[in-house]
Design a protein around this motif. Structure first.
Motif, PDB file in Angstrom:
ATOM      1  N   HIS A   2     -75.707  42.591-128.330  1.00 38.19           N
ATOM      2  CA  HIS A   2     -76.207  41.303-128.034  1.00 38.19           C
ATOM      3  C   HIS A   2     -77.614  42.552-127.262  1.00 38.19           C
ATOM      4  O   HIS A   2     -78.778  41.928-126.862  1.00 38.19           O
ATOM      5  N   GLU A  13     -81.084  33.567-129.250  1.00 40.39           N
ATOM      6  CA  GLU A  13     -81.297  32.316-129.480  1.00 40.39           C
ATOM      7  C   GLU A  13     -80.052  32.219-131.301  1.00 40.39           C
ATOM      8  O   GLU A  13     -79.467  31.379-131.510  1.00 40.39           O
ATOM      9  N   THR A  66     -79.493  34.787-132.804  1.00 43.49           N
ATOM     10  CA  THR A  66     -78.083  35.790-133.112  1.00 43.49           C
ATOM     11  C   THR A  66     -76.291  34.492-132.609  1.00 43.49           C
ATOM     12  O   THR A  66     -75.506  34.401-133.385  1.00 43.49           O
ATOM     13  N   ASP A  67     -76.513  33.380-131.297  1.00 41.44           N
ATOM     14  CA  ASP A  67     -76.125  32.755-131.290  1.00 41.44           C
ATOM     15  C   ASP A  67     -75.435  31.695-132.291  1.00 41.44           C
ATOM     16  O   ASP A  67     -73.936  31.652-132.206  1.00 41.44           O
ATOM     17  N   GLU A  96     -73.285  33.748-134.671  1.00 35.17           N
ATOM     18  CA  GLU A  96     -71.657  33.970-134.531  1.00 35.17           C
ATOM     19  C   GLU A  96     -71.264  32.401-134.247  1.00 35.17           C
ATOM     20  O   GLU A  96     -69.978  32.205-135.149  1.00 35.17           O
ATOM     21  N   GLU A  97     -72.474  31.451-133.730  1.00 35.95           N
ATOM     22  CA  GLU A  97     -70.970  29.695-134.157  1.00 35.95           C
ATOM     23  C   GLU A  97     -71.027  29.888-135.472  1.00 35.95           C
ATOM     24  O   GLU A  97     -69.996  29.187-136.002  1.00 35.95           O
TER      25      GLU A  97
END
Length: 293
Positions: A4, A50, A52-53, A56-57
């Motif tokens: 991150h 945002e 990247t999150d 990942e989710e």
């Protein structure tokens, strides 16, 4: 998962001096002030953190075994482009003895509109560390920057594509491994696909000799090491290979931009272009005909 620190910056639009906003506005990093792109006034940037999150989710929801998964976070051109890469060693499949293929996920996006939100699942060959690009069996996700992609739908596509590669896709690769082709046939294949160019004098498609030479050199080396005796065999002793070695030649070429790349071209841009060309090769009528042999 991903680093991150690489993506933890924000971008903002700003007015360009003496440039009407209906022509365009600038997009810059807030932390460094570096201008990354010229965009329309209506453009709504999505911050990398945002995105990247969300990726990942999606990976967490995919149902894939993330044990010992390898994550890479690559930023290019001062943060104008972003590439997220994941390899799934918990899903290895053996094409032949010692030749292991592992599913790999790549997601690309950018602030300068050169890469839209796009991701795909392919396979990663540990034998020589080049990405394998599967054409129509590829799990592909695409979305414009101005629209948020659906995490559940994205996760489902990742899961479906990875399951295919670990199932039917692997069977297909095994078939390629056992499908012989003549060296002259490989020359014709690459001439029709990856190494073709338009001759404006003859008004016909001909071979790009430099590309073809590079591809055939890799093809010969693949045959030497996979089908022959490796270093104990002289170079270019074989006049026959397989669809698998042709595939390996193509993917090695696509994942090594320094191999015959244009002087001054950026490596990450070359890789994207070549990967698209390999996908098209796998859907070309000549490849399909060879698969049926």
């Amino acid at each position: 998962m991903f680093n991150h620190d690489v993506v933890n910056f924000q971008v903002e639009k700003f007015h360009l001096t003496d440039v009407p906003t209906d022509i365009g506005v600038g997009l810059r990093r807030k932390d460094t002030g570096e201008t990354l792109a010229i965009v329309s006034e209506q453009y709504t940037p999505t911050q990398y953190l945002e995105i990247t999150d969300a990726v990942e989710e999606a990976l967490n929801q995919s149902g894939l075994d993330l044990t010992d998964a390898e994550f890479e976070t690559k930023s290019y051109d001062g943060g104008a482009r972003l590439e997220l890469i994941t390899k799934f060693p918990a899903h290895p499949m053996e094409i032949s003895e010692g030749d292991v293929v592992v599913p790999e996920f790549k997601f690309r996006t950018s602030h300068n509109s050169t890469w839209s939100n796009n991701g795909y699942v392919g396979a990663f060959r540990s034998f020589c560390y080049n990405s394998l690009v599967s054409g129509n069996v590829l799990g592909y996700v695409y979305g414009k920057h101005t629209k948020n992609f659906s995490v559940p739908q994205f996760a489902a596509k990742i899961r479906t594509a990875a399951e295919y590669i670990a199932g039917d896709g692997m069977e297909q690769m095994r078939k390629w491994y056992n499908t012989p082709i003549k060296r002259d046939t490989a020359i014709d294949l690459f001439t029709e696909t990856l190494a073709h160019r338009q001759d404006n004098v003859k008004r016909e498609q001909v071979a790009n000799k430099k590309k073809l030479s590079n591809l055939m050199k890799i093809f010969d080396e693949e045959n030497r090491y996979l089908l022959g005796q490796g270093r104990y065999e002289k170079y270019a002793q074989r006049n026959e290979g397989t669809l698998w070695t042709a595939y390996q030649a193509a993917t090695y070429w696509s994942s090594h931009p320094e191999y015959g790349g244009k002087e001054g071209s950026k490596a990450h841009t070359t890789k994207v272009t070549r990967e698209d060309q390999v996908k098209k090769m796998l859907n070309h009528k000549m490849w399909k005909e060879l698969e049926e042999c």
